[in-house]
Scaffold this motif. Structure first.
Motif, PDB file in Angstrom:
ATOM      1  N   GLN A   1      -2.951 -10.874  -3.695  1.00 16.60           N
ATOM      2  CA  GLN A   1      -2.857 -10.609  -5.101  1.00 16.60           C
ATOM      3  C   GLN A   1      -2.531  -9.083  -4.996  1.00 16.60           C
ATOM      4  OE1 GLN A   1      -3.870 -11.772  -8.181  1.00 16.60           O
ATOM      5  NE2 GLN A   1      -5.590 -13.076  -8.091  1.00 16.60           N
ATOM      6  N   GLY A   2      -2.063  -8.532  -6.203  1.00 18.97           N
ATOM      7  CA  GLY A   2      -1.320  -7.198  -6.249  1.00 18.97           C
ATOM      8  C   GLY A   2      -1.085  -7.108  -7.832  1.00 18.97           C
ATOM      9  N   LEU A   3      -0.301  -5.955  -8.017  1.00 17.09           N
ATOM     10  CA  LEU A   3       0.113  -5.205  -9.269  1.00 17.09           C
ATOM     11  C   LEU A   3       1.433  -5.654  -9.515  1.00 17.09           C
ATOM     12  CD1 LEU A   3      -1.102  -1.669  -9.014  1.00 17.09           C
ATOM     13  CD2 LEU A   3      -1.989  -3.420 -10.402  1.00 17.09           C
TER      14      LEU A   3
ATOM     15  N   VAL B   1       3.411  -4.970  -6.128  1.00 17.37           N
ATOM     16  CA  VAL B   1       2.623  -4.064  -5.209  1.00 17.37           C
ATOM     17  C   VAL B   1       1.590  -4.855  -4.444  1.00 17.37           C
ATOM     18  CG1 VAL B   1       1.571  -2.176  -4.809  1.00 17.37           C
ATOM     19  CG2 VAL B   1       3.590  -2.238  -6.441  1.00 17.37           C
ATOM     20  N   PRO B   2       1.356  -5.401  -3.243  1.00 13.12           N
ATOM     21  CA  PRO B   2       0.177  -5.925  -2.769  1.00 13.12           C
ATOM     22  C   PRO B   2      -1.102  -4.989  -2.728  1.00 13.12           C
ATOM     23  CG  PRO B   2       2.120  -5.944  -1.121  1.00 13.12           C
ATOM     24  CD  PRO B   2       2.250  -5.206  -2.309  1.00 13.12           C
ATOM     25  N   LEU B   3      -2.114  -5.699  -3.011  1.00 10.70           N
ATOM     26  CA  LEU B   3      -3.503  -4.872  -2.990  1.00 10.70           C
ATOM     27  C   LEU B   3      -4.523  -5.806  -2.242  1.00 10.70           C
ATOM     28  CD1 LEU B   3      -4.019  -3.932  -6.695  1.00 10.70           C
ATOM     29  CD2 LEU B   3      -2.956  -2.443  -4.878  1.00 10.70           C
TER      30      LEU B   3
ATOM     31  N   GLY C   1      -1.816 -10.056 -10.379  1.00 11.84           N
ATOM     32  CA  GLY C   1      -1.471 -11.313 -10.374  1.00 11.84           C
ATOM     33  C   GLY C   1      -0.769 -11.622  -8.792  1.00 11.84           C
ATOM     34  N   ILE C   2      -0.304 -12.737  -8.649  1.00 12.18           N
ATOM     35  CA  ILE C   2       0.186 -13.246  -7.492  1.00 12.18           C
ATOM     36  C   ILE C   2       1.811 -12.995  -7.099  1.00 12.18           C
ATOM     37  CG2 ILE C   2      -1.508 -14.907  -7.002  1.00 12.18           C
ATOM     38  CD1 ILE C   2       0.296 -16.999  -8.118  1.00 12.18           C
TER      39      ILE C   2
ATOM     40  N   SER D   1      -1.401   1.726  -6.457  1.00  8.29           N
ATOM     41  CA  SER D   1      -2.826   1.296  -6.345  1.00  8.29           C
ATOM     42  C   SER D   1      -3.550   1.406  -7.817  1.00  8.29           C
ATOM     43  CB  SER D   1      -3.563   2.527  -5.325  1.00  8.29           C
ATOM     44  OG  SER D   1      -3.426   3.755  -6.240  1.00  8.29           O
ATOM     45  N   LEU D   2      -4.756   0.882  -7.862  1.00  6.09           N
ATOM     46  CA  LEU D   2      -5.356   0.861  -9.179  1.00  6.09           C
ATOM     47  C   LEU D   2      -5.830   2.416  -9.558  1.00  6.09           C
ATOM     48  CD1 LEU D   2      -7.843  -2.017  -8.810  1.00  6.09           C
ATOM     49  CD2 LEU D   2      -6.094  -1.832 -10.043  1.00  6.09           C
TER      50      LEU D   2
END
Length: 377
Positions: free
Chosen positions: A213-215, A305-307, A292-293, A227-228
């Motif tokens: 999951q990421g941005l 952007v992977p989180l 989202g994915i 990042s958030l």
């Protein structure tokens, strides 16, 4: 106001569940190919037919659709572009409902054409891999060698993770799909959300996949969001998921880990019903980022952007493991053909796919050491 009518066809081909509109297909072809003649060739149609259809639609809608001058590339008018983007956004937002409608129709036809087919009704958080699994199960040549063609039919109803497990507990389905972040301990939002819905000894967890999951951000990540915290610092407009969805729980969990609150996120209350709908909102410029994915971001031509890593679980009642449909599905999930396919989806891996797992190990906030409940797989 223009009214809509829907039609469907019966086919042996595997194709995406889309509500097709010939006008949008024409506009997409002309826009992507840069000319009416090239667009016609891409669609396998004649130039005269495409030109006549565009003129007919212009008369019907009362607006020009294409700007074209001899020797120049064909361009969509502002109205043509708005029409195409509106349809894309509607398709993205309605994708789960469209998929559910097709699943219901195909379920009925599966039973009509073959009374021996195993129908597995699954309520689940929307997931690209589940849609791929459903198509994979319909292809007899993709199943294990000792399977008859079309032995498993997945009747998938996409809904939020919380509602999916509730549907299982209320007897509306035989299996549910939900997802949780990896590495979480006790006293978390995830525990408070899912623990009351799942009971050791009554439910069985089945591995399906690991995913990232990421941005989802605009191509090139123009706001430099990694990042958030960056989302907050730059005041980026955000697209959230609806209350009760697994991704909403994931986002809120990540906010807690980052020391942030929902009020720190601009447009936190702006919600979309699926990963694809969030991606479309970003692509349309309605927001700057959303959770989202990777697969949804790639399909919409966005940056990603992977989180965090998460596991997508399937869960059923212990008594359901003996049902022929569930047994057939578990065997299918463990075939090399399926695991190879899921490994090729961006951001996915077939981790323990089809294995019945210990709830205590998969959901570590379940601790039996101080209680009388024990679990055996």
């Amino acid at each position: 106001m223009h009214r809509l009518q829907f039609h469907y066809t019966l086919s042996r081909d595997n194709s995406p569940a889309l509500v097709r509109n010939p006008l949008i297909d024409l506009l997409q072809a002309v826009s992507s190919q840069g000319s009416i003649s090239a667009g016609a060739r891409a669609l396998g149609l004649s130039y005269r037919h495409v030109w006549g259809e565009l003129k007919r639609w212009e008369n019907e809608l009362g607006n020009e659709l294409v700007i074209w001058e001899k020797g120049q590339s064909a361009l969509l008018t502002e109205f043509g572009n708005k029409l195409m983007w509106a349809e894309r956004q509607a398709q993205a937002r309605l994708a789960p409902q469209i998929e559910a409608l097709r699943a219901e129709l195909e379920r009925s036809y599966a039973l009509a054409f073959d009374n021996s087919v195993h129908v597995v009704t699954l309520y689940a958080s929307h997931d690209d891999a589940l849609s791929a699994l459903r198509e994979h199960a319909l292809r007899g040549d993709a199943l294990a060698p000792d399977y008859e063609p079309r032995q498993v039919h997945l009747d998938i109803r996409f809904t939020g993770s919380v509602d999916a497990i509730r549907a299982l507990n209320e007897g509306r389905c035989v299996m549910a799909g939900f997802h949780t972040l990896q590495g979480l301990g006790k006293k978390t939002l995830t525990e408070r959300t899912y623990k009351p819905l799942l009971q050791p000894g009554q439910h069985k967890i089945i591995g399906f996949a690991q995913r990232t999951q990421g941005l989802m951000v605009a191509r090139g990540n123009p706001l430099n969001l990694h990042s958030l915290q960056d989302v907050v610092l730059r005041g980026a407009r955000f697209a959230n998921r609806t209350l009760g969805s697994g991704t909403r729980v994931v986002l809120d969990e990540l906010l807690v880990q980052a020391g942030l609150t929902a009020s720190d996120i601009k447009d936190y209350t702006h919600t979309e019903p699926s990963h694809a709908a969030v991606a479309q909102a970003v692509a349309a410029g309605q927001c700057d980022a959303g959770m989202g994915i990777a697969a949804a971001a790639q399909q919409a031509g966005l940056g990603f952007v992977p989180l965090a890593e998460e596991r997508y679980h399937l869960v059923c009642l212990k008594s359901a493991l003996a049902q022929p449909g569930i047994a057939a599905l578990l065997q299918l999930l463990q075939t090399p053909q399926w695991q190879s396919q899921i490994n090729n989806i961006p951001g996915y891996s077939a981790r323990q796919s089809g294995e019945v797992l210990s709830m205590r190990k998969v959901l570590p906030w379940w601790d039996y050491r101080h209680g009388k409940v024990t679990e055996k797989c």
